[in-house]
Design a protein around this motif. Structure first.
Motif, PDB file in Angstrom:
ATOM      1  N   THR A  85      34.512 -38.137 -17.592  1.00 31.22           N
ATOM      2  CA  THR A  85      34.994 -36.767 -17.356  1.00 31.22           C
ATOM      3  C   THR A  85      33.882 -35.850 -16.844  1.00 31.22           C
ATOM      4  N   THR A  86      32.711 -36.413 -16.578  1.00 31.10           N
ATOM      5  CA  THR A  86      31.587 -35.624 -16.056  1.00 31.10           C
ATOM      6  C   THR A  86      31.424 -35.881 -14.560  1.00 31.10           C
ATOM      7  N   PHE A  87      31.234 -34.802 -13.803  1.00 30.67           N
ATOM      8  CA  PHE A  87      31.028 -34.892 -12.361  1.00 30.67           C
ATOM      9  C   PHE A  87      29.754 -34.136 -11.990  1.00 30.67           C
ATOM     10  N   THR A  88      29.257 -34.418 -10.807  1.00 30.71           N
ATOM     11  CA  THR A  88      28.075 -33.703 -10.330  1.00 30.71           C
ATOM     12  C   THR A  88      28.427 -32.839  -9.131  1.00 30.71           C
ATOM     13  N   VAL A  89      27.631 -31.792  -8.956  1.00 32.04           N
ATOM     14  CA  VAL A  89      27.576 -31.021  -7.711  1.00 32.04           C
ATOM     15  C   VAL A  89      26.149 -31.172  -7.215  1.00 32.04           C
ATOM     16  N   CYS A  90      26.000 -31.531  -5.959  1.00 34.97           N
ATOM     17  CA  CYS A  90      24.687 -31.942  -5.465  1.00 34.97           C
ATOM     18  C   CYS A  90      24.244 -31.108  -4.265  1.00 34.97           C
ATOM     19  N   THR A  91      22.963 -30.833  -4.227  1.00 30.94           N
ATOM     20  CA  THR A  91      22.333 -30.354  -3.007  1.00 30.94           C
ATOM     21  C   THR A  91      21.116 -31.234  -2.762  1.00 30.94           C
ATOM     22  N   ALA A  92      20.645 -31.255  -1.538  1.00 31.76           N
ATOM     23  CA  ALA A  92      19.533 -32.145  -1.187  1.00 31.76           C
ATOM     24  C   ALA A  92      18.511 -31.384  -0.359  1.00 31.76           C
ATOM     25  N   HIS A  93      17.256 -31.746  -0.556  1.00 35.02           N
ATOM     26  CA  HIS A  93      16.196 -31.151   0.268  1.00 35.02           C
ATOM     27  C   HIS A  93      14.936 -31.992   0.128  1.00 35.02           C
ATOM     28  N   GLN A  94      14.106 -31.948   1.160  1.00 34.97           N
ATOM     29  CA  GLN A  94      12.844 -32.675   1.131  1.00 34.97           C
ATOM     30  C   GLN A  94      11.866 -32.007   0.154  1.00 34.97           C
ATOM     31  N   PRO A  95      10.827 -32.734  -0.263  1.00 37.47           N
ATOM     32  CA  PRO A  95       9.838 -32.166  -1.187  1.00 37.47           C
ATOM     33  C   PRO A  95       8.779 -31.340  -0.454  1.00 37.47           C
ATOM     34  N   ASN A  96       9.215 -30.263   0.207  1.00 35.98           N
ATOM     35  CA  ASN A  96       8.255 -29.383   0.879  1.00 35.98           C
ATOM     36  C   ASN A  96       7.211 -28.885  -0.118  1.00 35.98           C
ATOM     37  N   ILE A  97       5.964 -28.788   0.300  1.00 30.44           N
ATOM     38  CA  ILE A  97       4.949 -28.261  -0.614  1.00 30.44           C
ATOM     39  C   ILE A  97       5.302 -26.816  -0.973  1.00 30.44           C
ATOM     40  N   TYR A 106      17.795 -21.061  -3.098  1.00 32.63           N
ATOM     41  CA  TYR A 106      19.199 -20.631  -2.979  1.00 32.63           C
ATOM     42  C   TYR A 106      20.152 -21.813  -3.128  1.00 32.63           C
ATOM     43  N   LYS A 107      19.822 -22.942  -2.479  1.00 27.02           N
ATOM     44  CA  LYS A 107      20.677 -24.127  -2.550  1.00 27.02           C
ATOM     45  C   LYS A 107      20.818 -24.617  -3.989  1.00 27.02           C
ATOM     46  N   ILE A 108      19.698 -24.650  -4.677  1.00 23.69           N
ATOM     47  CA  ILE A 108      19.716 -25.130  -6.060  1.00 23.69           C
ATOM     48  C   ILE A 108      20.485 -24.172  -6.959  1.00 23.69           C
ATOM     49  N   LEU A 109      20.252 -22.886  -6.811  1.00 22.95           N
ATOM     50  CA  LEU A 109      20.943 -21.893  -7.650  1.00 22.95           C
ATOM     51  C   LEU A 109      22.438 -21.883  -7.371  1.00 22.95           C
ATOM     52  N   GLN A 110      22.831 -22.104  -6.124  1.00 26.72           N
ATOM     53  CA  GLN A 110      24.255 -22.182  -5.796  1.00 26.72           C
ATOM     54  C   GLN A 110      24.895 -23.395  -6.474  1.00 26.72           C
ATOM     55  N   THR A 111      24.170 -24.495  -6.502  1.00 25.70           N
ATOM     56  CA  THR A 111      24.655 -25.706  -7.167  1.00 25.70           C
ATOM     57  C   THR A 111      24.860 -25.445  -8.660  1.00 25.70           C
ATOM     58  N   ILE A 112      23.902 -24.775  -9.263  1.00 25.93           N
ATOM     59  CA  ILE A 112      23.985 -24.422 -10.688  1.00 25.93           C
ATOM     60  C   ILE A 112      25.172 -23.490 -10.946  1.00 25.93           C
ATOM     61  N   LYS A 113      25.330 -22.493 -10.079  1.00 26.73           N
ATOM     62  CA  LYS A 113      26.402 -21.503 -10.266  1.00 26.73           C
ATOM     63  C   LYS A 113      27.774 -22.161 -10.114  1.00 26.73           C
ATOM     64  N   LEU A 114      27.912 -23.050  -9.141  1.00 30.64           N
ATOM     65  CA  LEU A 114      29.200 -23.705  -8.937  1.00 30.64           C
ATOM     66  C   LEU A 114      29.573 -24.541 -10.161  1.00 30.64           C
ATOM     67  N   TYR A 132      18.993 -33.606  -5.211  1.00 30.26           N
ATOM     68  CA  TYR A 132      18.646 -34.918  -4.670  1.00 30.26           C
ATOM     69  C   TYR A 132      17.431 -34.724  -3.766  1.00 30.26           C
ATOM     70  N   MET A 133      16.299 -35.276  -4.162  1.00 27.52           N
ATOM     71  CA  MET A 133      15.049 -35.059  -3.440  1.00 27.52           C
ATOM     72  C   MET A 133      14.935 -36.020  -2.246  1.00 27.52           C
ATOM     73  N   GLY A 340      25.093 -27.768   1.518  1.00 31.06           N
ATOM     74  CA  GLY A 340      24.071 -27.962   2.542  1.00 31.06           C
ATOM     75  C   GLY A 340      24.045 -26.834   3.549  1.00 31.06           C
ATOM     76  N   GLY A 341      22.956 -26.776   4.309  1.00 27.43           N
ATOM     77  CA  GLY A 341      22.826 -25.797   5.377  1.00 27.43           C
ATOM     78  C   GLY A 341      23.631 -26.208   6.600  1.00 27.43           C
ATOM     79  N   GLY A 342      23.579 -25.372   7.633  1.00 24.79           N
ATOM     80  CA  GLY A 342      24.359 -25.639   8.833  1.00 24.79           C
ATOM     81  C   GLY A 342      24.054 -26.978   9.466  1.00 24.79           C
ATOM     82  N   GLY A 343      22.764 -27.351   9.545  1.00 28.55           N
ATOM     83  CA  GLY A 343      22.384 -28.631  10.126  1.00 28.55           C
ATOM     84  C   GLY A 343      22.897 -29.796   9.306  1.00 28.55           C
TER      85      GLY A 343
END
Length: 531
Positions: A85-97, A106-114, A132-133, A340-343
């Protein structure tokens, strides 16, 4: 203060993004759920029919978190992933320094809020936010720079291959530059302590990024997934084998691209084999030549038998590219929505038929929130100049020209003069026609010259009048440069650190409160303490 502007009216988003949000008929067949009125219940139902490898996922996550300070919200979420009964909401981004751009947060906070919103809507289920790194990305030029205090700071390293596996050596110089840029902001010292622990006490960039993201967002229950993991990739072996030996994705995705490219520019082209071979210091494409498989730019060569043996022994050495990465994510996570972003949205639109072929549920696709943070000084300038938030998104010259035209006492727009010239040449063309019809072309040419001359005069009048508003035009230019650095959206250029140094964790809380996880509106947020 919060304000909202439709994405299409900002001028910063391409046609594909605006059509995606509007669900235009030419793009709607390429995704499963509405991005503005998504059917999450249907997404959950589809996901429940898929055999998600929950036990293996949880085991991998527990191993990844062994070296981190336990956070109850994260531990509870990882444990909850064992339940159907558990699901995930995911965002992804590279490990930019240093996290790279503002929109990383913003992506991470949106995932948390959703996830919080979904829990309120479906209390019988649990929803876990996942970052997702993209640690196998090898673009060090992109991932190794940040923009801070009006300057680009770059990590000068000769390391190659996956950035996540790079050692964070040589970052002491950048840390000193960051400390100087942050100055004596109220939370600068605690941020610097966190950054020093992040980059000076971890063996590579992906473990450093895991530590940093956990420190910033762990209190919200965010789970970080590092996919550069043998156990996780073993779960994807059927697809990897099919890709190596049958190149299935190439034909399927190309078929989608034929349809999609009629209306839009293609974001990512598939290759015959959409996998890289990954080792420390190296990430190179795998290609098939006859009955052999080669790793480009290396002496490595495999037969079918030796390639399969390598895959079984070392699945971590096989790295999916953009065509196969999304399905890997959706195979190992009980995921119902991807932010995710537009790209990112653009290349996900290429993948629906590939997901269908492998019978992997296609998630709800949501455009990440875009925000503009307006500091107190900028808001005061806007008020003084009488510039609205919507007007801010025009080009600098358009704002200046509109301001001058609105406040001048001179008549700078020569509408009456244009009309008078048109009226005069209408008479002249009639006379030319009555005298010699061949003269009409000459008359039309002269009309164009006359109108062009008036246009030049109009431009000179405006340029001369601007000099009378030198102070105001300078203020407008400063305002635009502050809020749209280098002519870009703030979130695509600036880093989170100056805001965090000013407000501390409260900055993330305030952005989280402002976020609307499912929207077609750009958000403008006043940031009183961020000057």
């Amino acid at each position: 203060m919060l304000e909202y502007i439709p994405y299409g009216k900002t001028g910063y988003f391409n046609q594909l993004v605006t059509d995606f949000l509007a669900e235009q008929p030419q793009i709607r067949p390429f995704y499963t759920y509405s991005p503005v009125h998504p059917d999450f219940a249907a997404a959950m139902q589809a996901r429940q029919k898929f055999d998600t490898p929950r036990a293996a996922l949880v085991a991998a996550l527990e191993q990844q978190y062994e070296a981190l300070e336990p956070t109850k919200a994260v531990q509870d979420n990882i444990s909850a992933l064992l339940q159907p009964t558990t699901f995930t909401v995911c965002t992804a981004h590279q490990p930019n320094i240093f996290t790279g751009y503002l929109y990383f947060a913003y992506k991470i906070l949106q995932t948390i809020k959703l996830c919080a919103n979904l829990k309120a809507q479906y209390p019988q289920h649990n929803f876990v936010p996942v970052y997702y790194m993209g640690s196998e990305d090898a673009d060090i030029e992109e991932l190794g720079s940040i923009y801070l205090d009006g300057k680009t700071l770059t990590w000068n390293t000769a390391q190659q291959g996956a950035v996540g596996r790079m050692q964070p050596e040589g970052l002491e110089t950048l840390l000193a530059d960051v400390k100087k840029a942050l100055g004596y902001a109220p939370h600068a010292d605690e941020l610097m302590t966190l950054l020093q622990k992040t980059y000076l006490e971890h063996q590579n960039i992906q473990t450093a990024t895991l530590y940093l993201v956990h420190a910033l967002f762990g209190r919200y229950g965010l789970v970080v997934l590092v996919p550069d993991n043998a156990a996780l990739k073993r779960l994807y072996l059927p697809v990897i084998k099919d890709e190596l030996f049958h190149q299935t994705s190439f034909g399927i995705v190309n078929n989608t691209l034929e349809q999609l490219s009629v209306h839009y520019k293609v974001q990512a082209n598939p290759r015959e084999i959409n996998l890289f071979y990954l080792q420390d210091g190296m990430r190179e494409r795998i290609v098939q030549e006859g009955d052999q498989w080669k790793v480009l730019h290396t002496p490595l060569t495999f037969t079918a038998a030796s390639l399969e043996a390598e895959l079984e022994a070392h699945p971590e050495k096989f790295s999916p590219n953009v065509i196969l990465r999304g399905m890997f994510q959706e195979t190992i996570l009980p995921n119902i929505a991807f932010i995710g972003g537009g790209g990112e949205i653009a290349y996900w639109l290429e993948l629906q038929q590939l997901f269908a072929h492998y019978q992997v549920p296609f998630p709800v696709l949501l455009l990440r929130n875009s925000l503009l943070l307006v500091d107190e000084q900028s808001r005061q300038r806007m008020t003084k100049l009488g510039i609205t938030t919507t007007e801010l998104f025009k080009t600098t010259e358009d704002i200046v020209n509109d301001y001058v035209k609105q406040h001048t006492n001179a008549s700078l727009v020569l509408k009456d003069e244009y009309a008078a010239i048109d009226q005069l040449f209408d008479v002249l063309e009639a006379k030319a026609k009555s005298i010699d019809v061949t003269l009409m072309a000459t008359t039309a040419s002269e009309r164009k010259k006359a109108l062009k001359s008036v246009g030049k005069l109009e431009h000179k009048f405006l340029r001369a009048e601007k000099k009378k508003f030198a102070w105001q035009t300078d203020q407008i230019r400063q305002l635009k440069n502050k809020l749209f650095p280098a002519g870009s959206l703030q979130e695509r250029k600036e880093n989170f650190m100056p805001w965090y140094a000013a407000e501390g964790p409260a900055f993330l809380d305030r952005v989280l409160a402002a976020i609307n996880p499912v929207t077609d509106q750009f958000t403008v947020l006043d940031c009183d303490s961020c000057d």
